[in-house]
Write a protein that holds these residues in place. Sequence first.
Motif, PDB file in Angstrom:
ATOM      1  N   LYS A  61      -9.111   8.269  -0.330  1.00 55.16           N
ATOM      2  CA  LYS A  61      -8.267   7.367  -1.129  1.00 55.16           C
ATOM      3  C   LYS A  61      -9.043   6.686  -2.253  1.00 55.16           C
ATOM      4  CE  LYS A  61      -5.582   4.280   0.615  1.00 55.16           C
ATOM      5  NZ  LYS A  61      -4.158   4.239   0.302  1.00 55.16           N
ATOM      6  N   ARG A  63     -10.735   4.042  -1.416  1.00 54.44           N
ATOM      7  CA  ARG A  63     -10.361   2.686  -1.006  1.00 54.44           C
ATOM      8  C   ARG A  63     -11.602   1.819  -0.859  1.00 54.44           C
ATOM      9  NH1 ARG A  63      -5.656   0.783   2.145  1.00 54.44           N
ATOM     10  NH2 ARG A  63      -6.158  -0.848   3.628  1.00 54.44           N
ATOM     11  N   SER A 148      -1.509   3.647   3.518  1.00 56.85           N
ATOM     12  CA  SER A 148      -0.585   4.506   2.785  1.00 56.85           C
ATOM     13  C   SER A 148      -1.359   5.692   2.186  1.00 56.85           C
ATOM     14  CB  SER A 148       0.103   3.697   1.697  1.00 56.85           C
ATOM     15  OG  SER A 148      -0.850   2.960   0.972  1.00 56.85           O
ATOM     16  N   ASN A 150      -1.713   7.296  -0.545  1.00 61.57           N
ATOM     17  CA  ASN A 150      -1.870   7.422  -1.998  1.00 61.57           C
ATOM     18  C   ASN A 150      -3.325   7.185  -2.375  1.00 61.57           C
ATOM     19  OD1 ASN A 150      -0.843   4.668  -1.010  1.00 61.57           O
ATOM     20  ND2 ASN A 150      -2.023   4.162  -2.841  1.00 61.57           N
ATOM     21  N   SER A 156       2.628   3.580  -3.487  1.00 63.70           N
ATOM     22  CA  SER A 156       2.589   4.261  -2.186  1.00 63.70           C
ATOM     23  C   SER A 156       3.557   5.443  -2.182  1.00 63.70           C
ATOM     24  CB  SER A 156       2.970   3.277  -1.083  1.00 63.70           C
ATOM     25  OG  SER A 156       2.108   2.172  -1.133  1.00 63.70           O
ATOM     26  N   GLU A 185       6.083  -1.120   2.380  1.00 60.18           N
ATOM     27  CA  GLU A 185       5.267  -1.099   3.587  1.00 60.18           C
ATOM     28  C   GLU A 185       5.693  -2.173   4.597  1.00 60.18           C
ATOM     29  OE1 GLU A 185       4.246  -1.310   0.514  1.00 60.18           O
ATOM     30  OE2 GLU A 185       2.568   0.042   0.098  1.00 60.18           O
ATOM     31  N   HIS A 238      -2.616  -2.784  -7.506  1.00 57.50           N
ATOM     32  CA  HIS A 238      -1.973  -1.824  -6.618  1.00 57.50           C
ATOM     33  C   HIS A 238      -0.681  -1.352  -7.266  1.00 57.50           C
ATOM     34  CE1 HIS A 238      -1.925  -1.229  -1.974  1.00 57.50           C
ATOM     35  NE2 HIS A 238      -1.616  -0.122  -2.590  1.00 57.50           N
TER      36      HIS A 238
HETATM   37 MG    MG Z   1      -1.476   0.987   0.635  1.00 61.35          MG
END
Ligand code: MG
Length: 347
Positions: A61, A63, A148, A150, A156, A185, A238
């Motif tokens: 991701k 992330r 999620s 993405n 998402s 979410e 985001h």
């Molecule tokens: Mg997310």
Amino acid sequence: MLTKIWRVDPTAGNLEENAGIQEAATYIRDGELIAFPTETVYGLGANALSDNAVKKIYEAKGRPSDNPLIVHISDFQQAERVARSIPDAAEKLMKAFWPGPLTVIVPAADAVAKTVTAGLKTVGLRMPKHPVARALISAAGVPIAAPSANLSGKPSPTEASHVYEDMNGRIAGILDGGPAGVGVESTVVDTTQDLVTILRPGGVTREQLEAVLGKVASDPALKDKKAQPKAPGMKYRHYSPKAPVELVTGGLQELKQAVTRAKEKGLTVGVLTTTENANAFQNLADVISIAGTRADLATVAQGLFHALRRFDHYDLDIIFSETFPAEGIGEAIMNRLNKAAGTSRND
Ligand code: MG
Ligand code: AMP
């Protein structure tokens, strides 16, 4: 890496024995990543008890490593494996809203991979309602950590094709169970304090929580842009399409004026709107994306991320969006739109 795709009919019986779900569960047990549908958005899952497996989620991701993951379970016994203890308020909420779009933050058990909690002493727990998600978790036989599915920062995914756009070649497989239901979410609540506190608004509304618990608090960072959010993920930009997003308060007239002014400047303009208002932009905006109907905000939640993602198929200078009353599911919709527009903290 070749990304496999298995289509699964969520309404079919005996899903645990479905060949695609079985194969996907084997990948999870082998420490690989599988994307799967939930009733909120598509998740990107790994074995929550394996640090090596969970690390791959952050890599796939992009992330930030300080942003913890939610652990998904398929039965109540699994909660005892993941939580060190279950506060009374959490138990009440689990009984009222599970399976469903609610994540409870509880003290974490030692068995949970350290990468899941990003070093915190607490863990987010959720029992999803989607039959494919539940069958995957129980076929895998382990709790599944899943954010999620993405790339970090993007809207998402609410359909398997969105996951494919972002994750093809990065993960072992995608279970395609059709469109996710709620569209935004889960609601994240902290149950480790005296007063249960909403850290992220989502599929279960404040009104529903208060009907079970009486008063609930809100993380001050949801309103005060200078406060430090208690859910680490809430501090990041985001849900953003490539073009900048501007939220237009007021009504249709204000939105039309904003689009007209941008067109006069020679800009290529997208508008995020609703079935009621779309016609007004027919000969005005370059791209019109309809999230849902204002008459039923649940449809706007369902269509929001798809509507945002569509803009990335065009080369736009700016996107103007309608705004919605921040009540009921509208609170989660406005939270996501504010983040997409970068009007929340640290963006
Ligand atoms: Mg997310
Ligand atoms: P998602 O990427 O949609 O799965 O986001 C999960 C959200 O829950 C992020 O905002 C996380 O920072 C938040 N979260 C997960 N675990 C915890 C935790 N233990 N304490 C506080 N927030 C958490």
